[in-house]
Design an enzyme around this catalytic site. Structure first.
Site, mmCIF file in Angstrom:
data_model
loop_
_atom_site.group_PDB
_atom_site.id
_atom_site.type_symbol
_atom_site.label_atom_id
_atom_site.label_comp_id
_atom_site.label_asym_id
_atom_site.label_seq_id
_atom_site.Cartn_x
_atom_site.Cartn_y
_atom_site.Cartn_z
ATOM 1 N N CYS A 7 21.412 -3.001 24.180
ATOM 2 C CA CYS A 7 20.482 -2.077 23.524
ATOM 3 C C CYS A 7 21.179 -0.728 23.388
ATOM 4 O O CYS A 7 22.408 -0.655 23.429
ATOM 5 C CB CYS A 7 19.151 -1.990 24.265
ATOM 6 S SG CYS A 7 19.210 -1.226 25.906
ATOM 7 N N ASN A 10 20.978 0.951 27.684
ATOM 8 C CA ASN A 10 21.082 -0.023 28.776
ATOM 9 C C ASN A 10 20.226 0.372 29.980
ATOM 10 O O ASN A 10 20.613 0.159 31.128
ATOM 11 C CB ASN A 10 22.541 -0.235 29.171
ATOM 12 C CG ASN A 10 22.784 -1.441 30.065
ATOM 13 O OD1 ASN A 10 23.698 -1.439 30.866
ATOM 14 N ND2 ASN A 10 21.994 -2.487 29.942
ATOM 15 N N CYS A 12 16.437 0.060 29.462
ATOM 16 C CA CYS A 12 15.106 -0.543 29.252
ATOM 17 C C CYS A 12 15.219 -1.977 28.725
ATOM 18 O O CYS A 12 15.033 -2.933 29.469
ATOM 19 C CB CYS A 12 14.257 0.285 28.281
ATOM 20 S SG CYS A 12 13.643 1.827 28.978
ATOM 21 N N ARG A 13 15.495 -2.115 27.435
ATOM 22 C CA ARG A 13 15.414 -3.427 26.792
ATOM 23 C C ARG A 13 16.463 -4.413 27.278
ATOM 24 O O ARG A 13 16.133 -5.545 27.642
ATOM 25 C CB ARG A 13 15.510 -3.277 25.271
ATOM 26 C CG ARG A 13 14.355 -2.512 24.672
ATOM 27 C CD ARG A 13 14.566 -2.250 23.200
ATOM 28 N NE ARG A 13 15.662 -1.291 23.016
ATOM 29 C CZ ARG A 13 16.187 -0.981 21.833
ATOM 30 N NH1 ARG A 13 15.745 -1.566 20.734
ATOM 31 N NH2 ARG A 13 17.157 -0.091 21.741
ATOM 32 N N SER A 14 17.733 -4.020 27.266
ATOM 33 C CA SER A 14 18.762 -5.002 27.636
ATOM 34 C C SER A 14 18.732 -5.377 29.117
ATOM 35 O O SER A 14 18.911 -6.558 29.435
ATOM 36 C CB SER A 14 20.156 -4.567 27.171
ATOM 37 O OG SER A 14 20.526 -3.319 27.694
ATOM 38 N N ASP A 118 11.918 -0.046 21.340
ATOM 39 C CA ASP A 118 12.426 0.624 22.533
ATOM 40 C C ASP A 118 11.278 1.279 23.303
ATOM 41 O O ASP A 118 10.727 2.290 22.862
ATOM 42 C CB ASP A 118 13.458 1.675 22.133
ATOM 43 C CG ASP A 118 14.226 2.216 23.325
ATOM 44 O OD1 ASP A 118 13.756 2.062 24.472
ATOM 45 O OD2 ASP A 118 15.310 2.793 23.101
#
Length: 144
Positions: A7, A10, A12-14, A118
């Site tokens: 993301c 690095n 939150c999402r990934s 995000d």
């Protein structure tokens, strides 16, 4: 199978995708990274960790790192959370490298989502996790 989730920062999402997928498919080797380097060495964002923990996913051992050109050689599959992530990684692709680089939402076509929003900006950590779980389930099915 070595899978990298990517993301922007690095945090939150990934890392959420990595944490969810390693629970669903522990035999796969996983990692996560960000296209930007602002948060290198930091743990996942507190609200994302809390939302993940509430669902049984522990992200506390993860630390942010920046995506590197050599990730194309290290991983069998690289998954971006949005089209900007894909474009930023594609610019670093070594000539002749054919490592698949795909959107995570490609594994959840019925979701109607084109990208994983995000939650650092939307503040919808549970909504992001809902989509991450759906995508991870589709990825597991595709790899099984």
């Amino acid at each position: 199978m070595k899978v990298l989730f990517v993301c922007l920062g690095n945090i939150c999402r990934s890392p959420a995708a990595e944490g969810v997928f390693r629970e669903m498919m522990p035999e796969a080797e996983t990692d996560s990274a960000g296209t930007g380097g602002w948060h290198v060495g930091e743990p996942p964002y507190g609200p994302m960790q809390a939302a993940a923990r509430a669902r049984g996913y522990d992200l506390s051992d993860l630390r942010a790192r920046q995506f590197r050109r050599d990730d194309f050689e290290t991983f069998d599959l690289i998954i971006g959370m949005d089209s900007d992530n894909i474009a930023n990684m594609e610019r670093l692709r070594p000539n002749g490298n054919e490592t698949p680089l795909v959107l995570f939402t490609d594994y959840a076509p019925d979701s109607g989502a084109r990208e994983v929003p995000d939650p650092y900006y939307t503040r919808d950590f549970d909504g992001a996790l809902d989509l991450v779980e759906e995508c991870a389930s589709g990825l597991k099915a595709a790899l099984s």
